[in-house]
Design a protein around this motif. Structure first.
Motif, PDB file in Angstrom:
ATOM      1  N   UNK A   8       0.970  -1.172  -0.033  1.00 42.76           N
ATOM      2  CA  UNK A   8       0.173  -0.191   0.091  1.00 42.76           C
ATOM      3  C   UNK A   8       0.826   1.204  -0.106  1.00 42.76           C
ATOM      4  N   UNK A   9       0.536   2.252  -0.738  1.00 44.71           N
ATOM      5  CA  UNK A   9       1.364   3.349  -0.820  1.00 44.71           C
ATOM      6  C   UNK A   9       1.107   4.107   0.453  1.00 44.71           C
ATOM      7  N   UNK A  10       0.310   3.854   1.156  1.00 49.89           N
ATOM      8  CA  UNK A  10       0.176   4.869   2.434  1.00 49.89           C
ATOM      9  C   UNK A  10       0.828   4.161   3.926  1.00 49.89           C
ATOM     10  N   UNK A  36       3.356  -0.997  -6.739  1.00 51.75           N
ATOM     11  CA  UNK A  36       3.591  -2.178  -7.539  1.00 51.75           C
ATOM     12  C   UNK A  36       4.875  -2.909  -8.074  1.00 51.75           C
ATOM     13  N   UNK A  37       5.638  -1.820  -8.219  1.00 52.71           N
ATOM     14  CA  UNK A  37       7.259  -2.157  -8.399  1.00 52.71           C
ATOM     15  C   UNK A  37       7.826  -2.811  -7.549  1.00 52.71           C
ATOM     16  N   UNK A  54      -3.216  -2.750  -2.348  1.00 58.07           N
ATOM     17  CA  UNK A  54      -3.874  -1.727  -2.892  1.00 58.07           C
ATOM     18  C   UNK A  54      -4.161  -1.731  -4.229  1.00 58.07           C
ATOM     19  N   UNK A  55      -5.349  -1.280  -4.751  1.00 55.66           N
ATOM     20  CA  UNK A  55      -5.455  -1.405  -6.224  1.00 55.66           C
ATOM     21  C   UNK A  55      -4.665  -0.151  -7.013  1.00 55.66           C
ATOM     22  N   UNK A  56      -5.042   0.960  -6.144  1.00 57.94           N
ATOM     23  CA  UNK A  56      -4.610   2.419  -6.932  1.00 57.94           C
ATOM     24  C   UNK A  56      -3.325   2.641  -5.986  1.00 57.94           C
ATOM     25  N   UNK A  57      -2.103   2.650  -6.808  1.00 52.59           N
ATOM     26  CA  UNK A  57      -0.818   3.131  -6.199  1.00 52.59           C
ATOM     27  C   UNK A  57      -0.068   3.794  -7.440  1.00 52.59           C
ATOM     28  N   UNK A  58       0.992   4.684  -7.011  1.00 46.12           N
ATOM     29  CA  UNK A  58       1.887   5.167  -8.051  1.00 46.12           C
ATOM     30  C   UNK A  58       3.003   4.158  -8.500  1.00 46.12           C
ATOM     31  N   UNK A  59       3.430   4.506  -9.726  1.00 41.15           N
ATOM     32  CA  UNK A  59       4.667   3.734 -10.147  1.00 41.15           C
ATOM     33  C   UNK A  59       4.384   2.036 -10.057  1.00 41.15           C
ATOM     34  N   UNK A  60       3.213   1.981 -10.995  1.00 40.29           N
ATOM     35  CA  UNK A  60       2.672   0.499 -11.316  1.00 40.29           C
ATOM     36  C   UNK A  60       1.561   0.279 -10.399  1.00 40.29           C
ATOM     37  N   UNK A  62      -1.914  -1.676  -8.517  1.00 46.65           N
ATOM     38  CA  UNK A  62      -2.095  -2.884  -8.189  1.00 46.65           C
ATOM     39  C   UNK A  62      -2.606  -3.924  -9.154  1.00 46.65           C
ATOM     40  N   UNK A  63      -3.198  -3.642 -10.260  1.00 45.47           N
ATOM     41  CA  UNK A  63      -3.776  -4.530 -11.416  1.00 45.47           C
ATOM     42  C   UNK A  63      -2.408  -4.871 -12.214  1.00 45.47           C
ATOM     43  N   UNK A  64      -1.674  -4.035 -12.660  1.00 37.54           N
ATOM     44  CA  UNK A  64      -0.222  -4.323 -13.242  1.00 37.54           C
ATOM     45  C   UNK A  64       0.709  -5.139 -12.467  1.00 37.54           C
ATOM     46  N   UNK A  65       0.814  -4.893 -11.198  1.00 37.80           N
ATOM     47  CA  UNK A  65       1.489  -5.553 -10.408  1.00 37.80           C
ATOM     48  C   UNK A  65       1.112  -6.880 -10.292  1.00 37.80           C
ATOM     49  N   UNK A  66      -0.202  -6.977 -10.277  1.00 41.32           N
ATOM     50  CA  UNK A  66      -0.844  -8.506 -10.085  1.00 41.32           C
ATOM     51  C   UNK A  66      -0.588  -9.353 -11.425  1.00 41.32           C
ATOM     52  N   UNK A  67      -0.769  -8.816 -12.568  1.00 42.06           N
ATOM     53  CA  UNK A  67      -0.177  -9.459 -13.475  1.00 42.06           C
ATOM     54  C   UNK A  67       1.187 -10.031 -13.509  1.00 42.06           C
TER      55      UNK A  67
END
Length: 213
Positions: A8-10, A36-37, A54-60, A62-67
């Motif tokens: 999570x970014x927080x 995500x990175x 978390x789904x919404x994060x900077x620098x990739x 959550x969806x991109x990271x999941x993939x």
């Protein structure tokens, strides 16, 4: 011991999740990540069993990271965290085979139970949340109804009955009562249906049924 990665970014959210999880004797938070990175790197380094992300994060996100995580050998189970009402990525995350979906205000005991459930190979999807997700996101897609129906044709009549009730967001006990079968039998039908359809969880079943009309 179930190894968990928190993403999570927080920082405050990560700290709160860690405190909740580490209160359980069988859960261990092996690492935290703020993007995500970082999550992809942390998975390769720490080999967690479950990732809370978390789904919404900077620098990739959550969806991109999941993939990316799912491309790794023996990937961990990934549970997406979201505030839901502002989250427009949940549908994509489910399509990308997230193992579960939780709101950030999930009660501590339910969060712990969800991690255990996912680690054991099942999905963690509250029926009420399932219905909200389907209603909110399925309409954003343009599904091929014919293809969806063809996939469902691989199921037996009884399995199709079960998945149609799953699509309404009912829990196993409620399905058992409605279809006059044991809860164990319901679980068996759901498991076989997931395997035949190549799906990861009950929400994906529900979305496929909705796509089929």
């Amino acid at each position: 011991m179930i190894r968990v990665l928190i993403v999570d970014d927080e920082a405050l959210v990560r700290t709160g999740l860690r405190m909740i999880l580490e209160a359980a004797d069988d859960l261990e938070v092996v690492a935290e990540a703020a993007s995500g990175v970082e999550a992809v790197t942390a998975v390769a380094r720490h080999w967690p069993h479950v990732v809370l992300m978390d789904v919404q994060m900077p620098h990739m996100d959550g969806v991109a990271a999941l993939k990316e995580i799912n491309r790794s050998p023996n990937p961990p189970k990934v549970v997406m965290l979201t505030t839901f009402d502002r989250d427009e990525y949940v549908y994509s995350a489910l399509r990308a085979k997230a193992a579960g979906f939780l709101l950030k205000d999930t009660a501590p005991r339910d969060l712990i139970a969800a991690v255990r459930t996912v680690a054991g190979g099942s999905a963690t999807l509250a029926p009420t949340v399932t219905k909200r997700m389907i209603d909110a996101f399925a309409g954003q897609q343009a599904p091929d109804a014919r293809a969806a129906r063809a996939r469902l044709a691989a199921l037996t009549d009884r399995e199709r009955q079960v998945v149609q009730v799953v699509a309404r967001g009912l829990a196993n006990a409620e399905i058992a009562r409605e279809l006059s079968m044991s809860e164990t039998t319901v679980k068996a039908h759901v498991s076989r249906s997931l395997a035949k359809l190549g799906l990861a969880n009950r929400v994906q079943i529900a979305l496929l049924v909705r796509d089929a009309g």
